[in-house]
Design an enzyme around this catalytic site. Structure first.
Site, PDB file in Angstrom:
ATOM      1  N   MET A 100      22.071  -0.733 -33.948  1.00 55.78           N
ATOM      2  CA  MET A 100      20.934  -0.369 -32.904  1.00 55.78           C
ATOM      3  C   MET A 100      22.476  -0.047 -31.275  1.00 55.78           C
ATOM      4  O   MET A 100      21.461   0.689 -30.387  1.00 55.78           O
ATOM      5  CB  MET A 100      19.875  -0.947 -31.891  1.00 55.78           C
ATOM      6  N   TYR A 101      23.391  -0.862 -31.193  1.00 56.71           N
ATOM      7  CA  TYR A 101      24.154  -0.309 -30.222  1.00 56.71           C
ATOM      8  C   TYR A 101      24.826   1.204 -30.425  1.00 56.71           C
ATOM      9  O   TYR A 101      24.966   1.727 -30.900  1.00 56.71           O
ATOM     10  CB  TYR A 101      25.031  -1.346 -30.833  1.00 56.71           C
ATOM     11  N   SER A 102      24.058   1.687 -28.558  1.00 58.40           N
ATOM     12  CA  SER A 102      24.408   2.846 -28.651  1.00 58.40           C
ATOM     13  C   SER A 102      23.966   3.827 -29.542  1.00 58.40           C
ATOM     14  O   SER A 102      24.442   4.730 -29.214  1.00 58.40           O
ATOM     15  CB  SER A 102      25.637   3.215 -28.154  1.00 58.40           C
ATOM     16  N   ALA A 103      22.667   3.171 -30.348  1.00 56.19           N
ATOM     17  CA  ALA A 103      21.603   4.549 -31.009  1.00 56.19           C
ATOM     18  C   ALA A 103      22.425   4.814 -31.516  1.00 56.19           C
ATOM     19  O   ALA A 103      22.268   6.175 -32.142  1.00 56.19           O
ATOM     20  CB  ALA A 103      20.581   5.521 -30.143  1.00 56.19           C
TER      21      ALA A 103
END
Length: 345
Positions: free
Chosen positions: A58-61
């Protein structure tokens, strides 16, 4: 650098881990650094002996995973490092996190959670973004109330058997949920979790009630996230930051809604003041001393350090050389006041 086995496993990890949420794209959160800005920090971490690098899909998609993979190929030996990532939340640039301020984006079906479909799709996507054949430590980012535990644990076991993942870890949840998941895996002969990444620092110690004793008893390694209370313990936060959001010295301090929800109680400032007092006496930074306190806690394998400057990872590594007496440990812990449970509700 010092290395320990992660929990009861044979996996060797550095006692300091570098959290990769800081690296990706500022389109996701304004304080996130791009790849060029991240490069010297990752390089310095490798030079200092850090071998555990923690990110999440999920981090920075997903961009954080891409940056993580590219930089580690540039600076590190694959057989020595431990790449950790997570699955649960949607991979969507509009999704900032469950506690983020503002309207929540619509989550499309099967794009989040811990179903068999989601896990199988997510692990392949993470492998592609990271550019590796195997993920060393695959962690569930949260507990999934909508999926049967048996389905989740069997799916996780199957990706281990397929060689896509080496070890399994979990992150913040209630202790009874973690115990139940471990029990289901043991009963069926499936792969169990070797680590718990939970919310734990001098300003937030509610995990000491149940989760940490459980992990110590069961030999599960602890990888505390937010070891500096999202920068609160660094010693540069004013008491009025929650009112005007200008009391922090960094962009993250001024824009991080999570920190402003989690910390800044009067007792938290007392904890930070006591930390600063002892840090001055010991001629170390507040951050170094806060990491040292965590490293003295039984069962803690490695705090997950977030760094946006090279000197910040250096301060973390310096904590390995700080020895605290029982009296100093007591003095640091004494001002703490109970908090509502934060980080996994």
């Amino acid at each position: 650098m010092k290395y320990v086995n992660l929990g009861c496993s044979g996996l060797k990890v550095s006692r300091i881990a570098l959290g990769m949420m800081t690296f990706g794209t500022p389109e996701w959160r304004p304080w996130v650094l791009d790849e060029d800005s991240a490069r010297p920090i990752v390089q310095r971490a490798v030079e200092l002996g850090v071998n555990l690098f923690d990110t999440a899909d999920m981090y920075s998609a997903g961009v954080s995973e891409q940056v993580t993979g590219r930089l580690l190929r540039e600076f590190a030996r694959r057989d020595e490092i431990v790449i950790a990532t997570k699955v649960f939340h949607p991979v969507d640039i509009a999704f900032k996190g469950g506690n983020a301020a503002g309207p929540k984006p619509t989550v499309r079906p099967n794009t989040s959670g811990l179903s068999r479909k989601r896990i199988f799709a997510a692990v392949d996507a993470s492998l592609q973004r990271l550019g590796v054949d195997t993920i060393d430590l695959y962690q569930i980012h949260r507990f999934d109330y909508a999926t049967p535990i048996e389905e989740t644990m069997e799916a996780l076991h199957e990706i281990v058997r397929a060689g896509k993942v080496r070890y399994l870890g979990a992150s913040s949840m209630w202790a009874w949920q973690f115990a139940k998941m471990q029990s289901v895996a043991q009963r069926h002969g499936w792969t169990r979790f070797v680590s718990m990444q939970n919310h734990y620092n001098l300003a937030y110690r509610e995990e000491e009630r149940e989760m940490i004793p459980l992990c110590r008893d069961q030999g599960v390694g602890l990888l505390p996230w937010s070891p500096l209370a999202r920068g609160f313990l660094a010693g540069n936060r004013a008491r009025d930051v929650s009112a005007d959001k200008t009391g922090g010295a960094t962009l993250r301090a001024q824009t991080d809604d999570f920190a402003q929800k989690y910390y800044y109680q009067e007792a938290d400032h007392t904890v930070a003041a006591e930390l600063g007092k002892l840090a001055q006496q010991r001629s170390v930074s507040n951050a170094t001393l806060a990491y040292a306190w965590l490293l003295h806690q039984p069962g803690v394998s490695a705090p997950i350090v977030g760094a946006s400057k090279t000197w910040q990872i250096e301060q973390a590594v310096q904590a390995l050389d700080v020895s605290l007496s029982p009296q100093e440990m007591t003095a640091l812990a004494a001002p703490y006041q109970p908090h509502p449970v934060l980080g996994h509700q």
